[in-house]
Write a protein that holds these residues in place. Structure first.
Motif, PDB file in Angstrom:
ATOM      1  N   TYR A  80      -5.293  12.287  -1.674  1.00 29.78           N
ATOM      2  CA  TYR A  80      -4.086  11.547  -2.046  1.00 29.78           C
ATOM      3  C   TYR A  80      -4.431  10.219  -2.718  1.00 29.78           C
ATOM      4  O   TYR A  80      -3.642   9.691  -3.498  1.00 29.78           O
ATOM      5  N   VAL A  81      -5.595   9.687  -2.420  1.00 31.16           N
ATOM      6  CA  VAL A  81      -5.995   8.374  -2.927  1.00 31.16           C
ATOM      7  C   VAL A  81      -6.806   8.481  -4.217  1.00 31.16           C
ATOM      8  O   VAL A  81      -6.643   7.687  -5.137  1.00 31.16           O
ATOM      9  N   GLY A  82      -7.690   9.474  -4.313  1.00 31.19           N
ATOM     10  CA  GLY A  82      -8.559   9.569  -5.471  1.00 31.19           C
ATOM     11  C   GLY A  82      -9.675   8.546  -5.435  1.00 31.19           C
ATOM     12  O   GLY A  82      -9.783   7.742  -4.509  1.00 31.19           O
ATOM     13  N   ASP A  83     -10.499   8.554  -6.478  1.00 30.36           N
ATOM     14  CA  ASP A  83     -11.657   7.653  -6.467  1.00 30.36           C
ATOM     15  C   ASP A  83     -12.053   7.157  -7.853  1.00 30.36           C
ATOM     16  O   ASP A  83     -13.113   6.553  -8.019  1.00 30.36           O
ATOM     17  N   TYR A  84     -11.204   7.393  -8.856  1.00 26.70           N
ATOM     18  CA  TYR A  84     -11.555   7.017 -10.233  1.00 26.70           C
ATOM     19  C   TYR A  84     -10.575   5.966 -10.733  1.00 26.70           C
ATOM     20  O   TYR A  84      -9.392   6.242 -10.929  1.00 26.70           O
ATOM     21  N   PRO A  85     -11.040   4.720 -10.933  1.00 21.62           N
ATOM     22  CA  PRO A  85     -10.117   3.672 -11.363  1.00 21.62           C
ATOM     23  C   PRO A  85      -9.827   3.695 -12.862  1.00 21.62           C
ATOM     24  O   PRO A  85     -10.732   3.880 -13.680  1.00 21.62           O
ATOM     25  N   VAL A  86      -8.549   3.527 -13.182  1.00 21.95           N
ATOM     26  CA  VAL A  86      -8.118   3.277 -14.559  1.00 21.95           C
ATOM     27  C   VAL A  86      -7.596   1.847 -14.582  1.00 21.95           C
ATOM     28  O   VAL A  86      -6.698   1.489 -13.814  1.00 21.95           O
TER      29      VAL A  86
END
Length: 414
Positions: A131-137
């Motif tokens: 739900y959080v993910g790990d790849y910043p944009v």
């Protein structure tokens, strides 16, 4: 980053000298280079909903606020909150340096402490939460746009040894390339940045959108800045492009306005070259506008083919395209198209399925629900708060007019 240049002359030479098979094998990789966004899970910052400023900016705060007492509003705001959106480092809150706030954000990316299906579940160290993910944009906007024609650009548009902007970029890149390794889990403090010894170097995987609006404001439609001011801006954008382009895991895109802002693809090509696009992955379109995706793809493809580069398109609020002229506010004129337009709707959720070999992805770069009305304390379209803060009316309008019924949850990998 090095791109191959695929000219017709080069292709003729390869076919003549090396044969069709070998020529086809080595020519024109730029248009089909590996997409750095493919398969990534964009990070959602659940902890931002607990910050003191959350009521001013955060959709998850309002989702939790209405959950249990207004199911309709909670559902509508959830259509915004549950879609990964770019993190902006912009304005006075990140000047004179982004270090403290950037370190906090990246610590959350690397070790999220809150997540789960409702974005409020405590997570243990090293949790892999879909739900959080790990790849910043990330979108960076440290340049100042207080004035337009004939203006120098102010102190944040100066070049040289004491350049505020160059120092800001150096600080941003430094933080982007490290991860928290201090005692215990990261805990934010107001007193100042942590010492460098509390961090370790990391090959950061991220996407960075460079300075939304900055380049297009120097174009022929806007004509902002003096001649010297424009030269300084191009030099500073090139500085940022060189620094970010040198980071192997970072896909950087220079913002190039939108198809309704640049007069022609040729103008965009010229300005992007002046801004150092050769040093980065490519360019971004529609970051602050509401143009149809098909228009941005058509325009972007024309630019990308000339540059042998790639691009991304903001689709966060463009489900219904630009506001038709018959609905413009006479006092605001063309500003009505991008200043809290009434017809805005949430657009295509982030994806790499763009239908174009040049378009790496559709991303949510702009921030749905955030007012775009004011400039220097004055209204630009007569609608919404004068600052870039949460405006519930806009958020609910955009959610009601979305081109999807419910967001993918958890968000889909790109």
């Amino acid at each position: 980053m090095v791109d191959w240049v695929c000219s017709s002359e080069l292709m003729r030479f390869l076919r003549t000298s090396l044969g069709l098979v070998l020529a086809a094998a080595i020519a024109c990789p730029a248009a089909h280079a590996a997409n750095p966004l493919a398969g990534k899970r964009i990070f959602i910052d659940c902890q931002a909903a607990t910050e003191v400023t959350a009521p001013q900016f955060n959709s998850w705060y309002w989702f939790h606020h209405y959950q249990g007492n207004d199911a309709t509003k909670a559902s509508l705001i959830g259509k915004i909150a549950k879609v990964p959106v770019a993190k902006w480092f912009a304005g006075n809150s990140i000047r004179p340096t982004p270090t403290k706030l950037e370190d906090r954000f990246l610590a959350r990316v690397d070790d999220p402490q809150v997540g789960g299906p409702n974005c409020e579940t405590p997570l243990g160290p090293g949790a892999n939460d879909p739900y959080v993910g790990d790849y910043p944009v990330i979108a960076i906007r440290a340049m100042v746009h207080d004035q337009c024609r004939g203006w120098s650009g102010g102190e944040w548009n100066q070049v040289g040894q004491n350049s505020l902007y160059e120092r800001w970029i150096d600080a941003f890149v430094k933080s982007l390339g490290r991860t928290w390794s201090g005692p215990g889990r990261f805990k934010y403090r107001d007193s100042g940045p942590y010492p460098d010894s509390d961090f370790a170097q990391v090959d950061r995987q991220a996407t960075v959108i460079i300075e939304p609006d900055a380049l297009a404001l120097t174009g022929r439609r806007s004509g902002c800045l003096s001649r010297v001011g424009r030269a300084h801006r191009y030099a500073l954008l090139t500085y940022a492009a060189k620094k970010l382009g040198a980071m192997p895991g970072v896909a950087a895109y220079i913002d190039a306005g939108a198809s309704d802002w640049m007069r022609t693809p040729s103008e965009a090509v010229s300005l992007l070259r002046k801004a150092g696009v050769k040093y980065v992955r490519g360019f971004a379109l529609n970051a602050t506008h509401f143009e149809y995706t098909k228009s941005e793809l058509r325009f972007g493809n024309a630019v990308a083919k000339r540059l042998h580069k790639h691009f991304v398109v903001n689709t966060a609020e463009n489900a219904n395209g630009p506001l038709p002229k018959r609905f413009w506010n006479p006092a605001a004129g063309t500003k009505s198209k991008w200043c809290n337009p009434r017809n805005a709707g949430l657009g295509t959720q982030p994806t790499t399925k763009t239908g174009s070999p040049y378009a790496d992805g559709f991303l949510w770069i702009s921030r749905p629900g955030i007012s775009s009305n004011g400039k220097n304390g004055k209204s630009e379209c007569g609608r919404g708060p004068l600052e870039n803060v949460w405006w519930e009316q806009k958020a609910l309008e955009e959610a009601r007019q979305a081109n999807f019924k419910q967001p993918f949850w958890p968000p889909q990998p790109l």
